[in-house]
Design a protein around this motif. Structure first.
Motif, PDB file in Angstrom:
ATOM      1  N   CYS A   1      41.294  38.522 -20.105  1.00 21.40           N
ATOM      2  CA  CYS A   1      42.201  39.489 -20.022  1.00 21.40           C
ATOM      3  C   CYS A   1      42.098  40.659 -20.334  1.00 21.40           C
ATOM      4  O   CYS A   1      41.689  40.707 -21.518  1.00 21.40           O
ATOM      5  CB  CYS A   1      43.614  38.503 -20.437  1.00 21.40           C
ATOM      6  SG  CYS A   1      45.083  39.716 -20.345  1.00 21.40           S
TER       7      CYS A   1
ATOM      8  N   CYS B   1      42.700  36.074 -15.254  1.00 19.61           N
ATOM      9  CA  CYS B   1      42.666  34.647 -15.942  1.00 19.61           C
ATOM     10  C   CYS B   1      42.834  33.665 -15.003  1.00 19.61           C
ATOM     11  O   CYS B   1      42.264  32.623 -15.214  1.00 19.61           O
ATOM     12  CB  CYS B   1      43.941  34.853 -16.999  1.00 19.61           C
ATOM     13  SG  CYS B   1      45.617  35.235 -15.937  1.00 19.61           S
TER      14      CYS B   1
ATOM     15  N   CYS C   1      47.045  40.790 -12.711  1.00 21.76           N
ATOM     16  CA  CYS C   1      45.947  41.275 -12.093  1.00 21.76           C
ATOM     17  C   CYS C   1      45.304  39.876 -11.345  1.00 21.76           C
ATOM     18  O   CYS C   1      44.549  39.953 -10.558  1.00 21.76           O
ATOM     19  CB  CYS C   1      44.776  41.908 -12.881  1.00 21.76           C
ATOM     20  SG  CYS C   1      44.315  40.904 -14.277  1.00 21.76           S
ATOM     21  N   GLY C   2      45.364  38.755 -11.931  1.00 17.75           N
ATOM     22  CA  GLY C   2      45.111  37.482 -11.489  1.00 17.75           C
ATOM     23  C   GLY C   2      43.638  37.175 -12.187  1.00 17.75           C
ATOM     24  O   GLY C   2      43.021  35.930 -11.695  1.00 17.75           O
TER      25      GLY C   2
ATOM     26  N   CYS D   1      51.450  41.881 -19.037  1.00 17.37           N
ATOM     27  CA  CYS D   1      50.596  41.501 -17.911  1.00 17.37           C
ATOM     28  C   CYS D   1      50.672  42.199 -16.737  1.00 17.37           C
ATOM     29  O   CYS D   1      52.097  42.809 -16.272  1.00 17.37           O
ATOM     30  CB  CYS D   1      51.038  40.152 -17.683  1.00 17.37           C
ATOM     31  SG  CYS D   1      50.364  39.284 -16.335  1.00 17.37           S
ATOM     32  N   MET D   2      49.753  42.452 -16.009  1.00 17.22           N
ATOM     33  CA  MET D   2      49.879  43.453 -14.959  1.00 17.22           C
ATOM     34  C   MET D   2      49.532  42.560 -13.604  1.00 17.22           C
ATOM     35  O   MET D   2      49.211  43.217 -12.782  1.00 17.22           O
ATOM     36  CB  MET D   2      48.704  44.674 -15.018  1.00 17.22           C
ATOM     37  CG  MET D   2      47.320  44.315 -15.378  1.00 17.22           C
ATOM     38  SD  MET D   2      46.220  45.702 -15.409  1.00 17.22           S
ATOM     39  CE  MET D   2      44.954  44.894 -15.916  1.00 17.22           C
TER      40      MET D   2
ATOM     41  N   CYS E   1      46.855  39.960 -23.293  1.00 14.20           N
ATOM     42  CA  CYS E   1      48.260  39.605 -23.306  1.00 14.20           C
ATOM     43  C   CYS E   1      48.455  38.169 -23.380  1.00 14.20           C
ATOM     44  O   CYS E   1      49.308  37.712 -23.572  1.00 14.20           O
ATOM     45  CB  CYS E   1      49.153  40.148 -22.254  1.00 14.20           C
ATOM     46  SG  CYS E   1      48.731  39.694 -20.640  1.00 14.20           S
TER      47      CYS E   1
HETATM   48  S1  SF4 Z   1      47.091  38.151 -14.836  1.00 20.57           S
HETATM   49 FE1  SF4 Z   1      45.768  39.767 -15.545  1.00 20.57          FE
HETATM   50  S2  SF4 Z   1      46.841  40.933 -17.125  1.00 20.57           S
HETATM   51 FE2  SF4 Z   1      48.076  39.087 -16.788  1.00 20.57          FE
HETATM   52  S3  SF4 Z   1      47.594  37.613 -18.235  1.00 20.57           S
HETATM   53 FE3  SF4 Z   1      46.114  37.382 -16.436  1.00 20.57          FE
HETATM   54  S4  SF4 Z   1      44.374  38.469 -16.967  1.00 20.57           S
HETATM   55 FE4  SF4 Z   1      45.893  39.157 -18.250  1.00 20.57          FE
END
Ligand code: SF4
Ligand code: SF4
Length: 214
Positions: free
Chosen positions: A87, A136, A133-134, A130-131, A91
Motif C-alpha cells: 500500500c 493491495c 489504486c488496487g 485509501c485511493m 492505510c
Molecule cells: S487500494 Fe491502494 S491505497 Fe487503498 S488500501 Fe489498497 S493499496 Fe492502499
C-alpha cells in the motif's frame, strides 16, 4: 437606427428560443416522475425528462470492474502482510499472532486449502485515506482482498471510515498471544551455530628482490 432594432429583435428571439427549450425540458420532466429507468439501456441517450438523478433513490449502476470500497474475506486471509507492504499510503494496519501447533486445526484452512498460520486480531483499512489504486488487491495471494461495488460510503464520524476485519476479539487475542509465548518458551533451544574455522594466516610476503638492490 434600423440595425439597432434588428439587434434587439434578434436578442429577444434568441432568449425566447432558449427559454422555450428550457421550459420544454422542465415540463417533460414531470412525465418521468417516479422511477427514472436508470437500469434501461440507452438511459443516457434520452433527451427528454429528468436531467439529474434523484440520488440516493436513483443511482448509476456500478460497472462490474469498478474499484470501490475494499473488503477482506478474513476467513481466507493468511496474514502474509503483502497488502500492507504494497500500500503506497499505508492505510492498512495488520497485527498477527502465530498459531500454536495445537490450534492449527481450529484456525483452519483457506477456501483454497492453504493452512492458516496466523490469527489476525487487527486488520483495519482506513478507507478515508485509501485511493482505491488496487495494488493491495493485485498482490493478495489468496484473493481475499477485493474491491466491492459499493461506491457511497459517506459517514458523519471519521472513525467510522476505518473498517475492521480482524478475526479475534481482544480477549481471544490475549489468550492466543499467551499460548504462542508459552509454545515459544517450551520449544527446545536451537543449537548454537557452529563457529566458523579461523581463517588461515596468510604467508608472510617475501621482500621484493629489486627493492633490495636499491
Ligand atoms: S487500494 Fe491502494 S491505497 Fe487503498 S488500501 Fe489498497 S493499496 Fe492502499
Ligand atoms: S495480501 Fe491478502 S492474504 Fe496477505 S495479509 Fe493481505 S489480505 Fe491477507
Amino acid at each position: 437606427m434600423s440595425e439597432y432594432f434588428r439587434n434587439i429583435a434578434s436578442s429577444t428571439s434568441t432568449i425566447l428560443t432558449g427559454m422555450g427549450i428550457t421550459l420544454k425540458h422542465f415540463f417533460n420532466a414531470f412525465k418521468r416522475k417516479g422511477e427514472a429507468g436508470i437500469e434501461e439501456s440507452g438511459y443516457f441517450g434520452q433527451v427528454d425528462g429528468l436531467v439529474t438523478l434523484q440520488y440516493p433513490r436513483e443511482a448509476i449502476p456500478t460497472p462490474d470492474n469498478a474499484r470501490y470500497r475494499l473488503h477482506n474475506d478474513i476467513e481466507d486471509c493468511i496474514g502474509c502482510g503483502q497488502c500492507v507492504r504494497a500500500c503506497p499510503i499505508e492505510c492498512i494496519t495488520m497485527e498477527t499472532i502465530k498459531v500454536t501447533k495445537a490450534d492449527l486445526e481450529t484456525c483452519g484452512k483457506t477456501s483454497g486449502g492453504q493452512q492458516k498460520r496466523f490469527w489476525i486480531p487487527v486488520f483495519d483499512i482506513d478507507i478515508a485515506k485509501c485511493m482505491t489504486c488496487g495494488i493491495c488487491v493485485s498482490v493478495c495471494p489468496t484473493a481475499c482482498l477485493t474491491h466491492t461495488k459499493v461506491s457511497d460510503f459517506t459517514e458523519f464520524d471519521r472513525e467510522h471510515m476505518i473498517y475492521h476485519f480482524g478475526n479475534l476479539s481482544r480477549i481471544e487475542a490475549d489468550l492466543m498471544r499467551k499460548k504462542a509465548e508459552e509454545e515459544k518458551k517450551a520449544a527446545p533451544a536451537k543449537p548454537a551455530p557452529k563457529a566458523k574455522p579461523a581463517p588461515k594466516p596468510k604467508p608472510a610476503q617475501q621482500p621484493n628482490a629489486s627493492s633490495n638492490n636499491e
